[in-house]
Design a protein around this motif. Structure first.
Motif, PDB file in Angstrom:
ATOM      1  N   PRO A 167       0.806  -1.233   0.000  1.00 59.24           N
ATOM      2  CA  PRO A 167       0.000   0.000   0.000  1.00 59.24           C
ATOM      3  C   PRO A 167       0.835   1.277   0.000  1.00 59.24           C
ATOM      4  CG  PRO A 167      -0.051  -1.065   2.151  1.00 59.24           C
ATOM      5  CD  PRO A 167       0.608  -2.023   1.221  1.00 59.24           C
ATOM      6  N   GLU A 168       2.123   1.173   0.341  1.00 59.70           N
ATOM      7  CA  GLU A 168       2.990   2.350   0.332  1.00 59.70           C
ATOM      8  C   GLU A 168       3.396   2.760  -1.079  1.00 59.70           C
ATOM      9  OE1 GLU A 168       5.751  -1.142   0.119  1.00 59.70           O
ATOM     10  OE2 GLU A 168       3.858  -0.660   1.145  1.00 59.70           O
ATOM     11  N   VAL A 169       3.083   1.913  -2.054  1.00 60.82           N
ATOM     12  CA  VAL A 169       3.441   2.181  -3.448  1.00 60.82           C
ATOM     13  C   VAL A 169       2.196   2.625  -4.219  1.00 60.82           C
ATOM     14  CG1 VAL A 169       4.357   1.217  -5.602  1.00 60.82           C
ATOM     15  CG2 VAL A 169       5.337   0.534  -3.395  1.00 60.82           C
ATOM     16  N   GLN A 170       2.312   3.728  -4.910  1.00 58.61           N
ATOM     17  CA  GLN A 170       1.211   4.232  -5.728  1.00 58.61           C
ATOM     18  C   GLN A 170       1.362   3.672  -7.144  1.00 58.61           C
ATOM     19  OE1 GLN A 170       0.845   8.601  -6.474  1.00 58.61           O
ATOM     20  NE2 GLN A 170      -1.061   8.382  -5.339  1.00 58.61           N
ATOM     21  N   ILE A 171       0.347   2.937  -7.594  1.00 55.73           N
ATOM     22  CA  ILE A 171       0.327   2.404  -8.957  1.00 55.73           C
ATOM     23  C   ILE A 171      -0.622   3.284  -9.763  1.00 55.73           C
ATOM     24  CG2 ILE A 171      -0.115   0.411 -10.432  1.00 55.73           C
ATOM     25  CD1 ILE A 171       0.290  -1.373  -7.992  1.00 55.73           C
ATOM     26  N   ILE A 172      -0.106   3.912 -10.804  1.00 63.80           N
ATOM     27  CA  ILE A 172      -0.879   4.901 -11.551  1.00 63.80           C
ATOM     28  C   ILE A 172      -1.062   4.443 -12.992  1.00 63.80           C
ATOM     29  CG2 ILE A 172      -1.056   7.327 -12.225  1.00 63.80           C
ATOM     30  CD1 ILE A 172       0.983   8.000 -10.059  1.00 63.80           C
ATOM     31  N   GLY A 173      -2.260   4.646 -13.506  1.00 61.61           N
ATOM     32  CA  GLY A 173      -2.544   4.360 -14.907  1.00 61.61           C
ATOM     33  C   GLY A 173      -3.728   5.167 -15.383  1.00 61.61           C
TER      34      GLY A 173
END
Length: 348
Positions: free
Chosen positions: A112-118
């Motif tokens: 959850p500490e990583v932002q996955i963007i698309g």
């Protein structure tokens, strides 16, 4: 222009291309266990050699942003392990250039500490419960990678040279890991989406996410670094490599590529293939798209099936740029989709 002038012009073009290719090979290289990293700018690395997509690593003041992550969780873990050769900083942002499994297969390994963007379409596509029943995943899991395992096993059994056997064993291991990974992979969509443009500021670095229009899929992202004048193209343009066309919107793709040519970049980093800087390569992709549509339409009108059209269609006039073309033919999944796309256009 007389004959000697034409010869001189051709010679100049040849040496210009040769110089460009030579320049592309001078980037400092860090070789990891799985990935090769070419340093194309300060803190910016083009990663190739792993399973699935070629990826980009952007090392910022406090953390790391990566563009795409490979074909399976195992590929993504290998990628992250090799990144530690470049920096101890943590990966905090992942960009999915589009939804295809070979670029997003590692999404599930990030916490959850990583932002996955698309793009918003990427979330929609990956959230589809039938995403693993569709192309391009379907054929990859059932045919492509099992075929690579079988081929590597056959070559390994016949090879006597120790060095070649070691290379084949590595190839076999990767293929087997990919087959196993595809069977258990989870569809994890981005946890942050955008619609047209998103600007990120990572310390002193600006990173722009651009949706320039539909094309290779309905939601591809270009990642643009305005200070460095570098653009990550995903599979919208793979340079001198033909992209998969099984989700294409053929006419809109041409328009989107025209917008890409308006972007002020000095270097393009594709999702497959090799980096390029000459915008005429983008024009070549447009020309291919504009050519394959009427040729496929003519074959369809003659009653030729999509499968036979994939064997028969003649695109050899594009071989100068796309050297993978060895004779008549095109990828069958792209041809099936093109036939469906033509049928839909007839209804409008």
């Amino acid at each position: 222009m007389n004959r000697s002038d034409k010869l001189l012009a051709r010679t100049f073009v040849f040496f210009a291309i040769a110089s460009s290719l030579a320049l592309a090979q001078t980037y400092p290289v860090t070789q990891g266990k799985s990935y090769k990293f070419e340093k194309v700018a300060e803190g910016v690395y083009y990663a190739s050699g792993g399973a699935g997509s070629n990826n980009v690593v952007i090392v910022n003041d406090d953390d790391v942003l990566i563009v795409d992550n490979g074909v399976t969780p195992a590929a993504a873990r290998a990628f992250l392990a090799d990144i530690k050769l470049l920096t101890p900083k943590p990966v905090r942002t992942v960009i999915n250039t589009h939804f295809h499994y070979d670029h997003t297969g590692g999404n599930e390994i990030f916490g959850p500490e990583v932002q996955i963007i698309g793009h918003e379409f990427v979330r929609k596509a990956i959230s589809d419960p039938d995403v693993f029943k569709k192309e391009p995943y379907k054929t990859a899991a059932a045919v492509r990678y099992p075929g690579e395992v079988a081929a590597a096993q056959k070559e390994l059994a016949a090879e006597k040279d120790p060095a070649k056997r070691a290379a084949l064993q590595k190839q076999l291991t990767v293929a087997q890991e990919t087959v196993n990974g595809l069977k258990t992979m989870k569809a994890v969509p981005p946890n942050k989406v955008y619609d047209s443009k998103l600007v990120l500021h990572k310390g002193k670095r600006e990173i722009d996410l651009l949706f320039l229009g539909r094309g290779h899929t309905q939601g591809d992202t270009f990642v643009y670094l305005p200070q460095e004048k570098i653009v990550c193209t995903g599979d919208e343009d793979e340079g001198t490599r033909l992209a998969y066309m099984g989700d294409a919107l053929f006419d809109e793709w041409v328009t989107t590529l025209e917008k890409l040519k308006q972007v002020d970049f000095r270097l393009a980093l594709p999702g497959h293939g090799v980096p390029f800087s000459d915008k005429s390569i983008i024009t070549a992709q447009q020309d291919y798209l504009k050519d394959i549509v009427p040729k496929a339409a003519a074959l369809r009108k003659q009653g030729v099936s999509a499968e036979d059209a994939a064997k028969k269609i003649d695109m050899t006039n594009h071989v100068k740029v796309f050297t993978e073309i060895k004779g008549p033919g095109a990828e069958v999944r792209g041809m099936r989709h093109l036939y469906d796309w033509l049928a839909e256009r007839e209804k409008k």
